[in-house]
Scaffold this motif. Sequence first.
Motif, PDB file in Angstrom:
ATOM      1  N   ILE A  87       8.453  16.261   1.861  1.00 22.08           N
ATOM      2  CA  ILE A  87       7.320  15.887   1.792  1.00 22.08           C
ATOM      3  C   ILE A  87       6.668  14.714   2.702  1.00 22.08           C
ATOM      4  N   ARG A  88       5.367  15.036   3.361  1.00 19.19           N
ATOM      5  CA  ARG A  88       4.700  14.193   4.083  1.00 19.19           C
ATOM      6  C   ARG A  88       3.375  13.763   3.340  1.00 19.19           C
ATOM      7  N   GLU A  89       3.383  12.364   2.984  1.00 21.32           N
ATOM      8  CA  GLU A  89       2.128  11.770   2.286  1.00 21.32           C
ATOM      9  C   GLU A  89       1.028  11.549   3.455  1.00 21.32           C
ATOM     10  N   LEU A  90       0.057  11.959   3.110  1.00 18.00           N
ATOM     11  CA  LEU A  90      -1.321  11.944   4.091  1.00 18.00           C
ATOM     12  C   LEU A  90      -2.311  10.963   3.235  1.00 18.00           C
ATOM     13  N   GLN A  91      -2.628  10.054   3.929  1.00 24.48           N
ATOM     14  CA  GLN A  91      -3.463   9.114   3.057  1.00 24.48           C
ATOM     15  C   GLN A  91      -4.823   8.967   4.068  1.00 24.48           C
ATOM     16  N   SER A  92      -6.098   8.671   3.285  1.00 19.73           N
ATOM     17  CA  SER A  92      -7.191   8.569   3.733  1.00 19.73           C
ATOM     18  C   SER A  92      -8.031   7.924   2.942  1.00 19.73           C
ATOM     19  N   SER A  93      -8.638   6.746   3.382  1.00 26.19           N
ATOM     20  CA  SER A  93      -9.705   5.896   2.447  1.00 26.19           C
ATOM     21  C   SER A  93     -11.110   5.552   2.974  1.00 26.19           C
ATOM     22  N   THR A  94     -11.743   5.222   2.345  1.00 24.11           N
ATOM     23  CA  THR A  94     -13.065   4.775   2.912  1.00 24.11           C
ATOM     24  C   THR A  94     -13.551   3.602   1.758  1.00 24.11           C
ATOM     25  N   ALA A  95     -14.305   2.546   2.624  1.00 26.21           N
ATOM     26  CA  ALA A  95     -14.581   1.462   1.738  1.00 26.21           C
ATOM     27  C   ALA A  95     -16.141   1.441   2.037  1.00 26.21           C
ATOM     28  N   PHE A  96     -16.830   1.086   1.030  1.00 21.54           N
ATOM     29  CA  PHE A  96     -18.301   0.916   1.161  1.00 21.54           C
ATOM     30  C   PHE A  96     -18.878   0.153   0.009  1.00 21.54           C
ATOM     31  N   ARG A  97     -20.175  -0.109   0.149  1.00 22.42           N
ATOM     32  CA  ARG A  97     -20.956  -0.784  -0.912  1.00 22.42           C
ATOM     33  C   ARG A  97     -21.979   0.149  -1.198  1.00 22.42           C
ATOM     34  N   ASN A  98     -22.216   0.449  -2.197  1.00 29.35           N
ATOM     35  CA  ASN A  98     -22.957   1.441  -3.026  1.00 29.35           C
ATOM     36  C   ASN A  98     -24.557   0.813  -2.847  1.00 29.35           C
ATOM     37  N   GLU A  99     -25.494   1.907  -2.429  1.00 28.99           N
ATOM     38  CA  GLU A  99     -26.915   1.620  -2.299  1.00 28.99           C
ATOM     39  C   GLU A  99     -27.406   0.899  -3.809  1.00 28.99           C
ATOM     40  N   PRO A 100     -28.272   0.212  -3.356  1.00 31.60           N
ATOM     41  CA  PRO A 100     -28.822  -0.652  -4.779  1.00 31.60           C
ATOM     42  C   PRO A 100     -29.819   0.414  -5.636  1.00 31.60           C
ATOM     43  N   PHE A 101     -29.275   1.776  -5.975  1.00 27.74           N
ATOM     44  CA  PHE A 101     -29.895   2.524  -6.960  1.00 27.74           C
ATOM     45  C   PHE A 101     -29.968   2.097  -8.306  1.00 27.74           C
ATOM     46  N   SER A 102     -30.862   2.016  -9.184  1.00 23.69           N
ATOM     47  CA  SER A 102     -30.870   1.957 -10.486  1.00 23.69           C
ATOM     48  C   SER A 102     -30.769   2.805 -11.530  1.00 23.69           C
ATOM     49  N   THR A 103     -30.964   3.985 -11.027  1.00 32.76           N
ATOM     50  CA  THR A 103     -30.532   5.225 -11.851  1.00 32.76           C
ATOM     51  C   THR A 103     -29.824   6.252 -11.122  1.00 32.76           C
ATOM     52  N   ALA A 104     -28.803   7.003 -11.844  1.00 30.72           N
ATOM     53  CA  ALA A 104     -28.098   7.832 -11.238  1.00 30.72           C
ATOM     54  C   ALA A 104     -29.007   8.993 -10.785  1.00 30.72           C
ATOM     55  N   GLY A 105     -28.313   9.783  -9.835  1.00 26.64           N
ATOM     56  CA  GLY A 105     -29.053  10.907  -9.224  1.00 26.64           C
ATOM     57  C   GLY A 105     -28.575  12.120  -9.819  1.00 26.64           C
ATOM     58  N   ALA A 106     -28.687  13.293  -9.259  1.00 24.23           N
ATOM     59  CA  ALA A 106     -28.167  14.466  -9.622  1.00 24.23           C
ATOM     60  C   ALA A 106     -26.549  14.541  -9.340  1.00 24.23           C
ATOM     61  N   CYS A 107     -25.887  15.137 -10.352  1.00 28.16           N
ATOM     62  CA  CYS A 107     -24.355  15.372  -9.739  1.00 28.16           C
ATOM     63  C   CYS A 107     -24.118  16.430  -8.927  1.00 28.16           C
ATOM     64  N   PRO A 108     -23.317  16.286  -7.767  1.00 26.91           N
ATOM     65  CA  PRO A 108     -23.209  17.175  -6.957  1.00 26.91           C
ATOM     66  C   PRO A 108     -22.312  18.323  -7.452  1.00 26.91           C
ATOM     67  N   SER A 109     -22.709  19.516  -6.878  1.00 20.24           N
ATOM     68  CA  SER A 109     -21.903  20.726  -7.205  1.00 20.24           C
ATOM     69  C   SER A 109     -20.850  21.259  -6.208  1.00 20.24           C
TER      70      SER A 109
END
Length: 194
Positions: free
Chosen positions: A172-194
Motif C-alpha cells: 500500500i502507498r499512503e497518499l496525503q494531502s492537506s490544506t490550512a486556512f482561516r475561516n471567513e468571518p461568517f456569523s451563520t452557517a450557509g447551505a450544506c453542499p450536496s
Amino acid sequence: MTLPTYNVLRRLHARARTYLRNGEGSAAIEFGLLAIPFFMLIFGILELAIILFLNASMTHAVGEAGRQIRVGNFQACSGDKAEKFKELVCSNMASIGRCADRLRVDVETGSNFQSITLPDPPEAEDPDSAIPNGTVASTMGGEPVVARAIYYYSLAMPAALTRLETKKGSGIRELQSSTAFRNEPFSTAGACPS
C-alpha cells in the motif's frame, strides 16, 4: 580413441561451431533476456504516473472540500461530519479508485495554527481492509482550520519490484494531502453542499 567415437565427436564439434556462428534467433534470445527488466521499468513508470495523478486529484479535491468549510457551508450539514466531508472529497475526485473505502479525512481547529495537531493516521496492513474514518471538528467563523485526507492506494505491481509502498510488506502507498486556512468571518452557517 576409436574411429566411430572420433567421428561422433568431430560431428558434434562441427555442429556446435555451426550453432555458435548462426545468428538466427539471437534477437529473440536477447529480447527474452532484456524483456523482464524492460517491462518492470515500463510498468513501474505507469504505477508511478497513477500515484502522481491520484495525489494531484486528491490535492484538488481536499482544497475544494475545504472551501466549503472556509465559507461556512459545511457547518450547516447534519449527521456524521466525517462521512459528509469524505463524500465531498470523493465527489471532487470524480470517484477515482475505491475512494469510499480507502480514504481517511481529518479536520482539526484550534486557537491558532501552531496549536492544531492532527492525529496519527492508522497504518493499513491489508489492501482489502476498510480504513476507519477520521474526525471532523466543528468550526466557527474566523477560526484556523487544517484539513487532511489520506488515500491508501493498493499497488498494482508487486511492491518488491517498484519499491513504492509506504510500509514494507503491505503493498500500500499512503497518499496525503492537506490544506490550512482561516475561516471567513461568517456569523451563520450557509447551505450544506450536496
